[in-house]
Write a protein that holds these residues in place. Structure first.
Motif, PDB file in Angstrom:
ATOM      1  N   MET A 113      43.944  38.890  47.836  1.00  0.00           N
ATOM      2  CA  MET A 113      43.012  37.849  46.635  1.00  0.00           C
ATOM      3  C   MET A 113      41.807  38.399  47.086  1.00  0.00           C
ATOM      4  SD  MET A 113      44.556  36.847  44.410  1.00  0.00           S
ATOM      5  CE  MET A 113      46.116  38.115  45.516  1.00  0.00           C
ATOM      6  N   ASN A 114      40.553  38.275  46.515  1.00  0.00           N
ATOM      7  CA  ASN A 114      39.321  38.729  46.709  1.00  0.00           C
ATOM      8  C   ASN A 114      38.735  37.452  46.338  1.00  0.00           C
ATOM      9  OD1 ASN A 114      39.842  39.452  44.605  1.00  0.00           O
ATOM     10  ND2 ASN A 114      38.333  41.628  43.963  1.00  0.00           N
ATOM     11  N   GLY A 115      38.355  36.788  47.390  1.00  0.00           N
ATOM     12  CA  GLY A 115      37.926  35.196  47.317  1.00  0.00           C
ATOM     13  C   GLY A 115      36.674  34.883  46.894  1.00  0.00           C
ATOM     14  N   ALA A 116      36.552  34.589  46.453  1.00  0.00           N
ATOM     15  CA  ALA A 116      34.872  34.297  45.345  1.00  0.00           C
ATOM     16  C   ALA A 116      34.898  32.599  45.677  1.00  0.00           C
ATOM     17  CB  ALA A 116      35.217  34.085  43.919  1.00  0.00           C
ATOM     18  N   ALA A 133      49.654  41.665  41.810  1.00  0.00           N
ATOM     19  CA  ALA A 133      48.734  40.913  42.447  1.00  0.00           C
ATOM     20  C   ALA A 133      48.283  41.379  44.314  1.00  0.00           C
ATOM     21  CB  ALA A 133      49.402  39.786  42.687  1.00  0.00           C
ATOM     22  N   VAL A 158      45.163  44.031  42.600  1.00  0.00           N
ATOM     23  CA  VAL A 158      44.163  42.639  43.107  1.00  0.00           C
ATOM     24  C   VAL A 158      43.172  43.123  43.831  1.00  0.00           C
ATOM     25  CG1 VAL A 158      43.635  41.080  42.246  1.00  0.00           C
ATOM     26  CG2 VAL A 158      44.949  42.674  40.753  1.00  0.00           C
ATOM     27  N   GLY A 159      44.396  42.059  45.029  1.00  0.00           N
ATOM     28  CA  GLY A 159      44.249  41.879  46.605  1.00  0.00           C
ATOM     29  C   GLY A 159      43.497  42.915  47.109  1.00  0.00           C
ATOM     30  N   SER A 174      42.189  45.272  45.871  1.00  0.00           N
ATOM     31  CA  SER A 174      40.949  46.673  45.121  1.00  0.00           C
ATOM     32  C   SER A 174      39.537  45.631  45.828  1.00  0.00           C
ATOM     33  CB  SER A 174      41.204  45.958  43.869  1.00  0.00           C
ATOM     34  OG  SER A 174      40.318  47.084  43.029  1.00  0.00           O
ATOM     35  N   ARG A 225      37.110  46.104  43.779  1.00  0.00           N
ATOM     36  CA  ARG A 225      36.130  46.086  43.029  1.00  0.00           C
ATOM     37  C   ARG A 225      37.153  45.366  42.327  1.00  0.00           C
ATOM     38  NH1 ARG A 225      37.524  47.738  38.056  1.00  0.00           N
ATOM     39  NH2 ARG A 225      39.083  50.260  38.553  1.00  0.00           N
ATOM     40  N   LYS A 226      36.441  43.811  41.803  1.00  0.00           N
ATOM     41  CA  LYS A 226      37.574  43.487  40.238  1.00  0.00           C
ATOM     42  C   LYS A 226      38.048  44.480  39.131  1.00  0.00           C
ATOM     43  CE  LYS A 226      35.274  38.884  40.480  1.00  0.00           C
ATOM     44  NZ  LYS A 226      35.022  37.976  39.583  1.00  0.00           N
ATOM     45  N   ARG A 254      39.334  44.886  35.379  1.00  0.00           N
ATOM     46  CA  ARG A 254      38.608  44.101  33.931  1.00  0.00           C
ATOM     47  C   ARG A 254      39.656  44.576  33.221  1.00  0.00           C
ATOM     48  NH1 ARG A 254      33.069  46.112  32.194  1.00  0.00           N
ATOM     49  NH2 ARG A 254      32.128  45.084  33.776  1.00  0.00           N
ATOM     50  N   ASP A 314      39.297  36.892  41.057  1.00  0.00           N
ATOM     51  CA  ASP A 314      40.064  37.813  41.272  1.00  0.00           C
ATOM     52  C   ASP A 314      39.917  38.864  40.481  1.00  0.00           C
ATOM     53  OD1 ASP A 314      41.088  35.856  43.598  1.00  0.00           O
ATOM     54  OD2 ASP A 314      42.590  35.352  42.452  1.00  0.00           O
TER      55      ASP A 314
END
Lengths: 227, 400
Positions: free
Chosen positions: A1-4, B122, B125-126, B128, B130-131, B133, B161
């Motif tokens: 997860m890209n954690g903000a 998931a 996304v993990g 990637s 960039r986010k 959309r 995420d």
């Protein structure tokens, strides 16, 4: 997860790239004083946008910006810091704009739909005219009302103009068809122009149809039967 | 012959406007003494506003819209209700070809299974940079809540995420094609349009995420329903017969033809028919059979279960749109009006559910109150007990 991390609660963690551009603004000094309002017009119809812009300038507003695509709203907000947004109801991206505003609720510059706090008659008039407005929270209703009144009346005038133009265009089309049918009758039956016209009119009356419909049938038939 | 009662209805170009369209085009409304005028709109905000000010008597609405209006989440607060659901299912989650390739590599099964597809997303996304959309059609939409539910149950925190943006249905395929978004959740025909015109891939469907769940409803001001009880009952009966007719496979070709007209969907009939038949081209020419993809009538599809309203309310609380209180919960539940649905259909002597709410749990197809019910429940097998609303909301706090 890209954690903000570090967001206090769920409201503030919604992100939208364009929105981040005006996060820091807060409530502008403008709306606190009697200083001039900044107005943003969002309308895909360029002519109507110009008509509204002119109206606002004639009424003494100098901070008026116009965009034709909702996608530009993030950038424009940064540049012009609008207090009032005027948008046409035909715009399919109105849902996008409202979502954008709902995200901004958490970021110190709440924007609400103007008609929300105005009277029922105003709401009805605005929706009927096809225009809506959003205003920065804290802005007095009295300051926005003249802007809305002007927008509503100009939207209505524009719609009337468009209808009249459409009518003139269709009358012109009708006339062309009738002239064409007249020419066919003159050629094939050897009649004068006046007699050809009279024949068309009598036929229409007898059949209880419009002259242009008779003319259209005749032209189609002539096309089918060849020269 | 008595004069027809005039009703003006707003709709958006989506397949599940079909019951309104058929009520008009196939004479079901007229047979009930109603002249039904249909007005196509360009945004849900316009549907909401024009219903609120009375330009529309009734409208096709997103199922959570009557709740949002009644709970004051909208500008133009107005008490809205729904006495009838316009069908189950009809949504899908469609992703770009690029995203699908990455998901495929991450183990997406390619059979629309919500669990495996969600886990693959998931992973992507993990990893990637960039986010990603995603587009939904409105904040107060089952699309938004389903997409978020699916993501959260798959280990993706939707607010952190990824990015979720709002676009009107007809603009979603183009936004995906231009790279503005990576995926979207929308009703048909706009998933099939994405597949046909943008090389997109249908990743999973509403019928897999939450089986037998509502998407659009027949919405109206509570005051209009109260002032016009007989007209409303006649309208519900007209829509009931339209729904039965729509559910007959033999009619699908004709329905697709009617819906393909420019005034309605303006899309090729062949493409429109896919959702009706539950045979979707999910991308790359792969045809998937999803028998419950869109259910216009069977499985008590038109019954407004208050447990559905409460589930939408639970998700509004979950994503921070509104606070929790028992008073708000009961106001939310009361926007779904099974009593009006029953009253309208009672003279027809048809089988009707006896309960107003039910446990939303994993169940196979079966018979209840003389009605054939479809398979139910959420893809992650978590049950929703509407009498334990607060516990349910609490149990989801750690999920994103």
């Amino acid at each position: 997860m890209n954690g903000a991390v570090g967001y206090p609660h769920v409201h503030s963690i919604r992100a939208f790239s364009a929105l981040a551009l005006f996060v820091s603004s807060g409530i502008s000094a403008r709306q606190m004083s009697n200083a001039e309002l900044s107005i943003l017009i969002i309308d895909e119809n360029r002519i109507r946008a110009t008509i509204i812009e002119d109206g606002l300038r004639e009424a003494g507003h100098t901070h008026v910006a116009v965009i034709h695509d909702v996608n530009e709203v993030g950038r424009t907000i940064k540049e012009t810091m609008p207090d009032v947004f005027v948008i046409d109801l035909e715009n399919p991206k109105r849902d996008m704009l409202e979502h954008f505003f709902s995200l901004s609720r958490a970021i110190e510059r709440p924007i609400a739909m103007f008609v929300d706090r105005s009277d029922g008659v105003m709401i009805e008039k605005a929706v009927a005219a096809g225009v809506s407005a959003y205003v920065v929270d804290g802005l007095k209703k009295e300051r926005v009302k003249p802007i809305m009144d002007m927008a509503i009346s100009r939207f209505n005038a524009f719609a009337r103009l468009r209808r009249e133009l459409e009518q003139a265009r269709s009358e012109l089309e009708d006339r062309k068809l009738i002239d064409q049918a007249k020419a066919i009758i003159m050629r094939t039956r050897g009649l004068s122009e006046a007699d050809a016209y009279s024949l068309l009119r009598t036929t229409a009356m007898n059949q209880n149809r419009r002259m242009v419909d008779i003319a259209q049938s005749l032209i189609t038939a002539a096309d089918l039967l060849g020269p | 012959m008595t004069a027809l009662t005039h009703i003006t209805a707003g709709f958006l170009p989506l397949l599940d406007s079909v019951l309104l369209v058929l009520a008009r085009e196939k004479g079901f409304a007229q047979a009930q003494g109603i002249e039904l005028q249909l007005v196509r709109e360009t945004s849900w905000a316009n549907i909401r506003d024009r219903a609120a000010v009375g330009h529309f008597d009734i409208a096709q609405m997103l199922a959570p819209m009557p709740l949002a209006a009644t709970l004051g989440l909208n500008p133009l607060a107005a008490d809205m209700i729904t006495p009838m659901v316009l069908g189950l299912g009809n949504n899908a989650i469609t992703v770009s070809d690029d995203l699908w390739s990455a998901m495929r590599e991450a183990g997406a099964p390619g059979n629309l299974d919500a669990l495996g597809t969600g886990q693959a997303l998931a992973k992507v996304v993990g990893a990637s940079a960039r986010k990603l959309r995603f587009g939904v059609v409105h904040q107060s939409s089952s699309h938004n809540y389903e997409l978020r539910y699916w993501m959260a149950a798959s280990g993706i925190r939707p607010d952190r995420d990824v990015e979720i943006v709002v676009l009107p249905p007809p603009l979603l395929p183009d936004a995906l094609g231009s790279g503005g978004i990576d995926g979207y959740c929308v009703g048909e025909p706009w998933n099939s349009v994405g597949v046909a015109t943008k090389g997109a891939r249908i990743a999973t469907v509403k019928a897999a995420i939450w089986r037998s769940s509502p998407d659009k409803v027949l919405g109206m001001r509570a005051a209009w329903a109260q002032d016009n009880p007989e007209t409303l009952a006649a309208l519900i009966r007209a829509m009931h017969f339209a729904a039965i007719w729509c559910g007959e496979p033999a009619n699908h070709a004709e329905i697709a033809d009617i819906m393909s007209a420019p005034a309605y969907l303006g899309q090729p009939a062949e493409l429109v028919q896919r959702a009706l038949d539950g045979r979707l081209d999910i991308g790359g020419g792969q045809i998937a059979a999803v028998p419950d993809f869109y259910v216009p009538f069977a499985h008590a599809a038109n019954f407004p279960w208050q447990s559905h309203a409460l589930w939408f309310y639970s998700q509004m609380v979950r994503w921070g749109e509104v606070g929790f209180s028992p008073a708000l919960a009961s106001r939310a539940a009361a926007t779904f009006r099974p009593d009006l649905y029953r009253a309208a259909l009672a003279p027809l002597g048809v089988a009707l559910p006896a309960d107003n709410a039910r446990l939303e749990q994993t169940l196979p197809a079966r018979s209840v109150d003389g009605l054939a019910m479809g398979p139910e429940g959420f893809f992650d097998d978590r049950n929703f007990d509407p009498s334990q609303l607060e516990n349910y909301i609490e149990s989801q706090r750690d999920l994103g």
